[in-house]
Scaffold this motif. Structure first.
Motif, PDB file in Angstrom:
ATOM      1  N   ILE A 281       0.945  -1.139  -0.072  1.00  0.00           N
ATOM      2  CA  ILE A 281      -0.034   0.144   0.102  1.00  0.00           C
ATOM      3  C   ILE A 281       1.098   1.350  -0.057  1.00  0.00           C
ATOM      4  N   ASP A 282       0.341   2.072  -0.530  1.00  0.00           N
ATOM      5  CA  ASP A 282       1.117   3.537  -0.748  1.00  0.00           C
ATOM      6  C   ASP A 282       1.252   4.532   0.859  1.00  0.00           C
ATOM      7  N   SER A 283      -0.209   4.019   1.261  1.00  0.00           N
ATOM      8  CA  SER A 283      -0.197   4.850   2.495  1.00  0.00           C
ATOM      9  C   SER A 283      -1.475   4.182   3.342  1.00  0.00           C
ATOM     10  N   GLY A 284      -1.384   4.377   4.627  1.00  0.00           N
ATOM     11  CA  GLY A 284      -2.579   3.783   5.579  1.00  0.00           C
ATOM     12  C   GLY A 284      -2.114   2.618   6.547  1.00  0.00           C
ATOM     13  N   ASP A 285      -3.014   2.005   7.249  1.00  0.00           N
ATOM     14  CA  ASP A 285      -2.637   1.275   8.405  1.00  0.00           C
ATOM     15  C   ASP A 285      -3.652   0.071   8.355  1.00  0.00           C
ATOM     16  N   ILE A 286      -3.241  -1.073   8.474  1.00  0.00           N
ATOM     17  CA  ILE A 286      -4.097  -2.329   8.466  1.00  0.00           C
ATOM     18  C   ILE A 286      -3.680  -2.955   9.738  1.00  0.00           C
ATOM     19  N   SER A 287      -4.659  -3.406  10.647  1.00  0.00           N
ATOM     20  CA  SER A 287      -4.250  -4.233  11.991  1.00  0.00           C
ATOM     21  C   SER A 287      -5.428  -5.354  12.116  1.00  0.00           C
ATOM     22  N   TYR A 288      -4.740  -6.168  12.712  1.00  0.00           N
ATOM     23  CA  TYR A 288      -5.578  -7.396  13.200  1.00  0.00           C
ATOM     24  C   TYR A 288      -5.156  -7.636  14.597  1.00  0.00           C
ATOM     25  N   PHE A 289      -6.312  -8.016  15.331  1.00  0.00           N
ATOM     26  CA  PHE A 289      -6.123  -8.102  16.836  1.00  0.00           C
ATOM     27  C   PHE A 289      -5.379  -7.208  17.578  1.00  0.00           C
ATOM     28  N   GLY A 290      -5.698  -5.944  17.050  1.00  0.00           N
ATOM     29  CA  GLY A 290      -4.815  -4.925  17.729  1.00  0.00           C
ATOM     30  C   GLY A 290      -3.325  -4.922  17.354  1.00  0.00           C
ATOM     31  N   LEU A 291      -3.072  -5.753  16.499  1.00  0.00           N
ATOM     32  CA  LEU A 291      -1.584  -5.763  15.950  1.00  0.00           C
ATOM     33  C   LEU A 291      -1.249  -5.298  14.597  1.00  0.00           C
ATOM     34  N   PRO A 292      -0.359  -4.277  14.366  1.00  0.00           N
ATOM     35  CA  PRO A 292      -0.363  -3.666  13.048  1.00  0.00           C
ATOM     36  C   PRO A 292       0.321  -4.731  11.899  1.00  0.00           C
ATOM     37  N   LEU A 293      -0.379  -4.884  10.688  1.00  0.00           N
ATOM     38  CA  LEU A 293       0.181  -5.856   9.765  1.00  0.00           C
ATOM     39  C   LEU A 293       1.708  -5.686   9.424  1.00  0.00           C
ATOM     40  N   ALA A 294       2.213  -4.347   9.314  1.00  0.00           N
ATOM     41  CA  ALA A 294       3.394  -4.228   9.151  1.00  0.00           C
ATOM     42  C   ALA A 294       4.105  -4.721  10.583  1.00  0.00           C
ATOM     43  N   GLY A 295       5.272  -5.674  10.569  1.00  0.00           N
ATOM     44  CA  GLY A 295       5.991  -6.198  11.564  1.00  0.00           C
ATOM     45  C   GLY A 295       5.402  -7.247  12.262  1.00  0.00           C
ATOM     46  N   ASN A 296       4.024  -7.670  11.961  1.00  0.00           N
ATOM     47  CA  ASN A 296       3.515  -8.608  12.782  1.00  0.00           C
ATOM     48  C   ASN A 296       2.760  -9.852  11.687  1.00  0.00           C
ATOM     49  N   GLU A 297       3.294  -9.701  10.647  1.00  0.00           N
ATOM     50  CA  GLU A 297       2.768 -10.427   9.295  1.00  0.00           C
ATOM     51  C   GLU A 297       2.722 -12.033   9.863  1.00  0.00           C
ATOM     52  N   MET A 298       3.654 -12.415  10.087  1.00  0.00           N
ATOM     53  CA  MET A 298       3.851 -14.035  10.401  1.00  0.00           C
ATOM     54  C   MET A 298       2.705 -14.464  11.567  1.00  0.00           C
ATOM     55  N   GLU A 299       2.640 -13.610  12.500  1.00  0.00           N
ATOM     56  CA  GLU A 299       1.882 -13.943  13.721  1.00  0.00           C
ATOM     57  C   GLU A 299       0.395 -13.816  13.301  1.00  0.00           C
ATOM     58  N   ILE A 300       0.235 -12.627  12.548  1.00  0.00           N
ATOM     59  CA  ILE A 300      -1.387 -12.593  12.079  1.00  0.00           C
ATOM     60  C   ILE A 300      -1.462 -13.618  11.034  1.00  0.00           C
ATOM     61  N   LYS A 301      -0.766 -14.086  10.233  1.00  0.00           N
ATOM     62  CA  LYS A 301      -1.129 -15.070   9.252  1.00  0.00           C
ATOM     63  C   LYS A 301      -1.552 -16.506   9.877  1.00  0.00           C
ATOM     64  N   GLN A 302      -0.681 -16.512  11.045  1.00  0.00           N
ATOM     65  CA  GLN A 302      -1.172 -17.819  11.917  1.00  0.00           C
ATOM     66  C   GLN A 302      -2.765 -17.903  12.180  1.00  0.00           C
ATOM     67  N   ARG A 303      -3.274 -16.775  12.157  1.00  0.00           N
ATOM     68  CA  ARG A 303      -4.588 -16.652  12.868  1.00  0.00           C
ATOM     69  C   ARG A 303      -5.791 -16.136  11.877  1.00  0.00           C
ATOM     70  N   ILE A 304      -5.189 -16.325  10.447  1.00  0.00           N
ATOM     71  CA  ILE A 304      -6.345 -15.707   9.666  1.00  0.00           C
ATOM     72  C   ILE A 304      -6.240 -16.901   8.588  1.00  0.00           C
ATOM     73  N   GLY A 305      -7.437 -16.862   7.790  1.00  0.00           N
ATOM     74  CA  GLY A 305      -7.482 -17.828   6.699  1.00  0.00           C
ATOM     75  C   GLY A 305      -7.853 -16.907   5.443  1.00  0.00           C
ATOM     76  N   TYR A 306      -7.437 -17.515   4.236  1.00  0.00           N
ATOM     77  CA  TYR A 306      -7.830 -16.659   3.013  1.00  0.00           C
ATOM     78  C   TYR A 306      -8.498 -17.761   1.765  1.00  0.00           C
ATOM     79  N   SER A 307      -9.446 -17.318   1.289  1.00  0.00           N
ATOM     80  CA  SER A 307      -9.954 -18.470   0.314  1.00  0.00           C
ATOM     81  C   SER A 307     -10.491 -17.644  -0.993  1.00  0.00           C
TER      82      SER A 307
END
Lengths: 217, 239
Positions: B54-80
């Motif tokens: 993304i050019d700008s903006g913030d995305i967070s899951y479970f209160g954790l920013p996606l940037a810097g916590n991607e691996m942890e977040i991907k343990q807890r989400i699913g995509y289809s």
């Protein structure tokens, strides 16, 4: 690390990658440019990249809970595993040719390159060029592989041609040594090939990680 | 409670721009992400998965920013997705066997349960599955690692009405189990059936992000269905 390799081997590898390791046995063919075996081994690896693209492997991997650099690492690990398996076969056969078959007439009368440590060094250099040109080039887009592969083919065959011709140049006869003749020089050349392989692979891996981090999937 | 927050996400392409996209996903709710083809649904979803930058903006899951916590977040989400199939020539068993090694919370019991529930045969290859079964297979992978959030990109596209209905039923069941779902669609009748909240995107900009009831209240006319509301809004936007 083993998980990444397991994914590569079980999901994205082509069977040809494993079968083409057997081209390492070309080291025993007399009167044939034996370095071509290196090219065929890398052709097998190329098939796995093709397989991976068709199976949407890169996006699948990027969705797994791993760093993007691990996706790149998986591909490099797999490629290095195939290359070094082929290299192991070539090394064993080279040792056979250097020892029990060192006086064999069929190899003594061979106009083309002899199987010796210099040959192994050039083989490693060609593997290194594959990692540098092809794998590094692939990760610039993570889907376009024709251009880097064509460039690699040209470079690889130029290298085969040059390596085959070198010992005919004045003063370079020692490159085609038999048995343990000129062993110090031969081992030095092998060491150079090994160092270049490591350097080219490492630089390519670092560059590929950087490129892959930047691209949108 | 909001489990996913997307704030002012921008992404520019030569011919398209995602412009200050903001919305959130409520825990344990189904959110329908609706917009016509090319409105920016997939681009938003890819941003949420860090597949694009993304050019700008913030995305967070479970209160954790996606940037810097991607691996942890991907343990807890699913995509289809309903449009891509992974490793079409490998068996489900082979794919699962490798995939589970990446997830620390892989639940073999849940895997067996969903295999049964979705009537999947693990000796089959994705190539041999119908579109609906492919989506179920992706759901199976996500649910077996106990994904708390499911991000589904057009899971019902290309499905016949019966398979769609069956899949929406699955979403409802998952919601009952506390799973948060975001599913993008251009089939608005799907939302009628199961969405609690609606995020409506047009030309890369969020037009509405609220509960379905509020959306109908704010935008609907008497006796209009959700589909009729969207069609009218799109027609009005064109004029």
């Amino acid at each position: 690390m083993s998980v990444l390799l397991k994914k590569e081997m079980r999901l994205s590898a082509s069977i040809l990658s494993y079968l083409f390791i057997a081209f390492g046995f070309m080291a025993m063919i007399p009167g044939y440019p034996i370095l071509c075996g290196v090219f065929f081994i890398t052709l097998g690896i190329f098939h796995s990249f093709q397989n991976a693209r068709e199976a949407n492997d890169i996006v699948y991997s990027a969705l797994l809970p791993i760093a993007k650099s691990d996706v790149v690492k998986g591909k490099f690990l797999f490629s290095a595993m195939i290359e070094l398996s082929g290299f192991l076969i070539m090394t064993i056969l080279t040792l056979v040719r250097m020892t029990v078959l060192s006086d064999s007439e069929v190899y003594r009368k061979n106009a083309l390159m002899n199987a010796n440590p210099f040959y192994l060094g050039v083989a490693l250099l060609i593997f290194g060029m594959f990692n540098f040109i092809f794998i590094g080039g692939f990760f610039k887009t993570a889907y376009k592989f024709s251009k880097p592969f064509v460039i690699y083919i040209v470079v690889a065959f130029l290298m085969v041609g040059v390596a085959e011709a070198l010992h005919y140049f004045p003063g370079l006869k020692a490159l085609n040594a038999f048995g343990f003749d000129h062993i110090a020089l031969q081992l030095l050349l092998l060491l150079c090939g090994a160092l270049l392989y490591v350097a080219l692979t490492f630089i390519s891996y670092k560059k590929a990680c950087k490129s892959f981090e930047m691209i949108d999937l | 409670m909001n489990i996913v927050e997307i704030n002012n996400v921008c992404k520019s392409y030569p011919a398209f721009r995602l412009n200050n996209v903001s919305f959130s996903l409520e825990s344990g709710k189904i959110t329908g992400f609706v917009g016509r083809n090319g409105a920016g649904k997939t681009t938003t979803i890819k941003s949420m998965l860090n597949l694009i930058h993304i050019d700008s903006g913030d995305i967070s899951y479970f209160g954790l920013p996606l940037a810097g916590n991607e691996m942890e977040i991907k343990q807890r989400i699913g995509y289809s997705t309903g449009t891509v199939s992974w490793y079409p020539r490998k068996t489900i068993r082979e794919i699962v066997d490798v995939t589970k090694s990446f997830y620390r919370s892989w639940d073999e019991e849940a895997y067996q349960k969903y295999m049964k529930l979705f009537s999947l045969d693990d000796s089959k290859k994705p190539l041999e599955l119908s579109e609906g079964m492919k989506v179920k297979f992706n759901l199976l992978l996500a649910l077996s690692h106990r994904a708390e959030v499911l991000i589904l990109d057009e899971p019902t596209s290309g499905l016949d009405p019966f398979s769609r209905d069956e899949l929406l039923e699955v979403f409802m069941t998952l919601k009952e189990h506390g799973v948060t779902i975001l599913f993008s669609t251009h089939i608005t009748s799907d939302l009628e059936r199961c969405a609690d909240n609606i995020v409506y995107i047009r030309k890369g900009e969020i037009q509405a992000s609220c509960s379905k009831t509020d959306f109908v209240k704010q935008n609907g006319q008497p006796n209009e269905t959700l589909e009729e509301i969207f069609l009218r809004l799109e027609r009005e936007a064109k004029v």
